[in-house]
Write a protein that holds these residues in place. Structure first.
Motif, PDB file in Angstrom:
ATOM      1  N   GLN A  18       0.829  -1.202   0.000  1.00  0.00           N
ATOM      2  CA  GLN A  18       0.000   0.000   0.000  1.00  0.00           C
ATOM      3  C   GLN A  18       0.870   1.262   0.000  1.00  0.00           C
ATOM      4  O   GLN A  18       0.391   2.347  -0.286  1.00  0.00           O
ATOM      5  CB  GLN A  18      -0.978   0.014   1.185  1.00  0.00           C
ATOM      6  CG  GLN A  18      -0.350   0.247   2.533  1.00  0.00           C
ATOM      7  CD  GLN A  18       0.174  -1.011   3.223  1.00  0.00           C
ATOM      8  OE1 GLN A  18       0.192  -2.092   2.643  1.00  0.00           O
ATOM      9  NE2 GLN A  18       0.613  -0.859   4.457  1.00  0.00           N
ATOM     10  N   ASP A  19       2.155   1.098   0.266  1.00  0.00           N
ATOM     11  CA  ASP A  19       3.096   2.223   0.279  1.00  0.00           C
ATOM     12  C   ASP A  19       3.890   2.355  -1.021  1.00  0.00           C
ATOM     13  O   ASP A  19       4.854   3.111  -1.085  1.00  0.00           O
ATOM     14  CB  ASP A  19       4.082   2.064   1.445  1.00  0.00           C
ATOM     15  CG  ASP A  19       3.408   2.201   2.795  1.00  0.00           C
ATOM     16  OD1 ASP A  19       2.435   2.974   2.900  1.00  0.00           O
ATOM     17  OD2 ASP A  19       3.857   1.539   3.749  1.00  0.00           O
ATOM     18  N   VAL A  20       3.480   1.639  -2.061  1.00  0.00           N
ATOM     19  CA  VAL A  20       4.258   1.613  -3.298  1.00  0.00           C
ATOM     20  C   VAL A  20       4.395   3.010  -3.920  1.00  0.00           C
ATOM     21  O   VAL A  20       5.427   3.331  -4.505  1.00  0.00           O
ATOM     22  CB  VAL A  20       3.690   0.572  -4.301  1.00  0.00           C
ATOM     23  CG1 VAL A  20       2.389   1.040  -4.907  1.00  0.00           C
ATOM     24  CG2 VAL A  20       4.708   0.247  -5.378  1.00  0.00           C
ATOM     25  N   ASP A  21       3.396   3.867  -3.768  1.00  0.00           N
ATOM     26  CA  ASP A  21       3.520   5.238  -4.294  1.00  0.00           C
ATOM     27  C   ASP A  21       4.605   6.007  -3.549  1.00  0.00           C
ATOM     28  O   ASP A  21       5.384   6.747  -4.160  1.00  0.00           O
ATOM     29  CB  ASP A  21       2.189   5.979  -4.207  1.00  0.00           C
ATOM     30  CG  ASP A  21       1.149   5.438  -5.177  1.00  0.00           C
ATOM     31  OD1 ASP A  21       1.543   4.992  -6.276  1.00  0.00           O
ATOM     32  OD2 ASP A  21      -0.044   5.453  -4.830  1.00  0.00           O
ATOM     33  N   LEU A  22       4.652   5.840  -2.231  1.00  0.00           N
ATOM     34  CA  LEU A  22       5.701   6.463  -1.429  1.00  0.00           C
ATOM     35  C   LEU A  22       7.069   5.930  -1.833  1.00  0.00           C
ATOM     36  O   LEU A  22       8.028   6.696  -1.977  1.00  0.00           O
ATOM     37  CB  LEU A  22       5.459   6.210   0.057  1.00  0.00           C
ATOM     38  CG  LEU A  22       6.552   6.697   1.015  1.00  0.00           C
ATOM     39  CD1 LEU A  22       6.759   8.197   0.905  1.00  0.00           C
ATOM     40  CD2 LEU A  22       6.209   6.290   2.442  1.00  0.00           C
ATOM     41  N   TYR A  23       7.160   4.623  -2.052  1.00  0.00           N
ATOM     42  CA  TYR A  23       8.423   4.031  -2.495  1.00  0.00           C
ATOM     43  C   TYR A  23       8.885   4.689  -3.800  1.00  0.00           C
ATOM     44  O   TYR A  23      10.065   4.979  -3.972  1.00  0.00           O
ATOM     45  CB  TYR A  23       8.288   2.531  -2.729  1.00  0.00           C
ATOM     46  CG  TYR A  23       7.942   1.697  -1.516  1.00  0.00           C
ATOM     47  CD1 TYR A  23       8.038   2.187  -0.222  1.00  0.00           C
ATOM     48  CD2 TYR A  23       7.507   0.383  -1.671  1.00  0.00           C
ATOM     49  CE1 TYR A  23       7.717   1.410   0.877  1.00  0.00           C
ATOM     50  CE2 TYR A  23       7.192  -0.410  -0.583  1.00  0.00           C
ATOM     51  CZ  TYR A  23       7.296   0.107   0.688  1.00  0.00           C
ATOM     52  OH  TYR A  23       6.979  -0.675   1.768  1.00  0.00           O
ATOM     53  N   GLY A  24       7.942   4.898  -4.716  1.00  0.00           N
ATOM     54  CA  GLY A  24       8.278   5.530  -5.990  1.00  0.00           C
ATOM     55  C   GLY A  24       8.853   6.919  -5.808  1.00  0.00           C
ATOM     56  O   GLY A  24       9.839   7.291  -6.451  1.00  0.00           O
TER      57      GLY A  24
END
Length: 71
Positions: A18-24
């Motif tokens: 769910q944090d993949v956008d933050l990872y990006g």
């Protein structure tokens, strides 16, 4: 900062997708300071490919090789 930095970015490949956008965002920002060796952690297209935790000799060897490139 030197463009020769090698950065090992670590994020959850299973439970924290769910944090993949933050990872990006983080991978993009870190890329301004050097080479991010593990940008695939922020790849949305692999989220559905990861299902159950599995540690294999191959995955451990791959992680070790990334870490050796950093030090």
């Amino acid at each position: 900062m030197s463009a020769s930095l090698r950065i090992y970015f670590c994020g959850s490949m299973r439970a924290g997708r769910q944090d993949v956008d933050l990872y990006g965002t983080l991978v993009e920002k870190l890329g301004q300071y050097g080479e991010v060796l593990t940008p695939f952690v922020a790849d949305k297209s692999i989220t559905h490919l990861v299902s159950t935790p599995e540690v294999t000799k191959e995955s451990t060897t791959e992680t070790s090789s990334f870490l050796k490139r950093v030090i």
